[in-house]
Design a protein around this motif. Structure first.
Motif, PDB file in Angstrom:
ATOM      1  N   ALA A  75       0.872  -1.181   0.000  1.00  0.00           N
ATOM      2  CA  ALA A  75       0.000   0.000   0.000  1.00  0.00           C
ATOM      3  C   ALA A  75       0.905   1.225   0.000  1.00  0.00           C
ATOM      4  O   ALA A  75       2.051   1.175   0.465  1.00  0.00           O
ATOM      5  N   TYR A  99      -0.633  12.390  -5.227  1.00  0.00           N
ATOM      6  CA  TYR A  99      -0.372  11.858  -3.879  1.00  0.00           C
ATOM      7  C   TYR A  99      -1.332  12.469  -2.866  1.00  0.00           C
ATOM      8  O   TYR A  99      -1.812  11.799  -1.952  1.00  0.00           O
ATOM      9  N   PHE A 111      -0.218  -1.720  -4.826  1.00  0.00           N
ATOM     10  CA  PHE A 111       0.546  -2.141  -6.003  1.00  0.00           C
ATOM     11  C   PHE A 111       1.241  -3.465  -5.727  1.00  0.00           C
ATOM     12  O   PHE A 111       1.535  -3.802  -4.585  1.00  0.00           O
ATOM     13  N   GLU A 140       8.209  -1.113   6.585  1.00  0.00           N
ATOM     14  CA  GLU A 140       6.749  -1.239   6.565  1.00  0.00           C
ATOM     15  C   GLU A 140       6.251  -2.449   7.348  1.00  0.00           C
ATOM     16  O   GLU A 140       6.708  -3.582   7.138  1.00  0.00           O
ATOM     17  N   GLY A 248       2.725   0.419   3.918  1.00  0.00           N
ATOM     18  CA  GLY A 248       3.189   1.773   3.590  1.00  0.00           C
ATOM     19  C   GLY A 248       4.210   2.272   4.595  1.00  0.00           C
ATOM     20  O   GLY A 248       4.286   1.783   5.722  1.00  0.00           O
TER      21      GLY A 248
HETATM   22  O1  DO4 Z   1       3.035   6.154  -4.255  1.00  0.00           O
HETATM   23  C1  DO4 Z   1       3.982   5.448  -4.315  1.00  0.00           C
HETATM   24  C2  DO4 Z   1       4.422   4.455  -3.352  1.00  0.00           C
HETATM   25  C3  DO4 Z   1       4.154   4.788  -1.933  1.00  0.00           C
HETATM   26  C4  DO4 Z   1       4.772   3.875  -0.958  1.00  0.00           C
HETATM   27  O2  DO4 Z   1       5.424   2.907  -1.283  1.00  0.00           O
HETATM   28  C5  DO4 Z   1       4.602   4.147   0.484  1.00  0.00           C
HETATM   29  O3  DO4 Z   1       3.935   5.119   0.859  1.00  0.00           O
HETATM   30  O4  DO4 Z   1       5.122   3.378   1.274  1.00  0.00           O
END
Ligand code: DO4
Ligand code: MG
Length: 280
Positions: A75, A99, A111, A140, A248
């Motif tokens: 995410a 964003y 993604f 993350e 994220g």
């Molecule tokens: O929008 C691109 C990727 C964002 C992301 O990998 C993150 O917020 O951790």
């Protein structure tokens, strides 16, 4: 709470002070089980498992990523810090507004990140792209989601990213995010409820003997709930062997920082351990 470490040919399970090496264990079976905790308990009841005496064995061992046929997704822009850093890096290209929009939108950014065979484990090298001048790790909290879409465990993920490629154009995201050595997961998968909103996520990057970046955040800073993210991932999609979902990053170094070959990245999440990788 049970920790699952993946070794070359088998698995090590830790239930507090009880550590056993087991045969016949499979992450695919765990992620398909209706009750993952019951599946795990059966290995502690078995007489075939081999006890391990030193608890320290789990800390400095080069574990494989705890992934079999699980897809790894991520995410994005789920923390204010990720939103502001990305808006800054894409301002020149005019991509910054997206964003802002996705941070507020009902639908999260999700993604595809990696297959299991490409993910690096604890103490394995991670990579930066040769065609990228600006590179960072992204620490993350990562959810383990079974084939029925239920969150049943947690691990640590490093979503290595090229800021120069993503900043040039947000449509380059797959190239900024998916390349050889761009994903690390581990050191283990933790099954059970070990997190609270105060759970701290921290990162330390060392170069030779010096700490060149340090930062932390907490789970409470995540804008979305775990369930919301998992629900969107499973919407109109199927994961027969379950999935991992990185939630994220809430920590992005200031714009003057980029990773270098030889840097040591240590990501710690309370209750989940430390994931350490050196940049190749
Ligand atoms: O929008 C691109 C990727 C964002 C992301 O990998 C993150 O917020 O951790
Ligand atoms: Mg990320």
């Amino acid at each position: 709470m049970i920790k699952i470490y993946r070794d070359q040919d088998d698995y090590v399970l830790q239930n507090f002070n009880r550590i056993i090496r087991v045969q016949g264990f499979s992450l695919d079976a765990l992620f398909k089980a209706n009750n993952p905790a019951d599946y795990l308990t059966s290995f502690f009841d078995s007489t075939d498992s081999e006890p391990i005496k030193q608890k320290s064995v789990c800390e400095r061992h080069p574990w494989q990523a705890p992934v079999e046929n699980q897809e790894i997704w991520a995410a994005g822009v789920t923390y204010m810090r990720s939103k502001s850093a990305r808006m800054e890096e894409s301002e020149q290209s005019g991509g910054d507004h997206f964003y802002d929009l996705v941070y507020e939108a009902e639908r999260p950014e999700l993604f595809f990140k990696s297959t299991g065979s490409r993910a690096r484990g604890h103490l394995a090298p991670v990579c930066i792209r040769k065609d990228s001048a600006w590179n960072v790790p992204e620490p993350e909290l990562t959810l383990a989601i079974n084939s029925a879409g239920q969150i049943f465990g947690y691990t640590i993920g490093n979503d290595m990213s090229s800021r120069s490629i993503e900043g040039e154009n947000p449509l380059y995201l797959p190239q900024a995010k998916i390349y050889r050595g761009s994903c690390a997961i581990g050191p283990c998968l933790v099954v059970g409820n070990v997190l609270t909103p105060d759970t701290k996520i921290s990162i330390m990057i060392s170069r030779l003997a010096n700490v060149v970046f340090q930062g932390d955040t907490s789970v409470s800073q995540l804008k979305r709930t775990f369930h919301e993210l998992a629900d969107y991932l499973f919407r109109e999609n199927e994961f027969p062997c379950g999935a991992y979902l990185m939630t994220g990053t809430g920590i992005v170094p200031d714009s003057g920082f980029t990773l270098q070959s030889g840097d040591r990245i240590q990501i710690q999440i309370e209750g989940l351990g430390v994931l350490e990788n050196e940049v190749e």
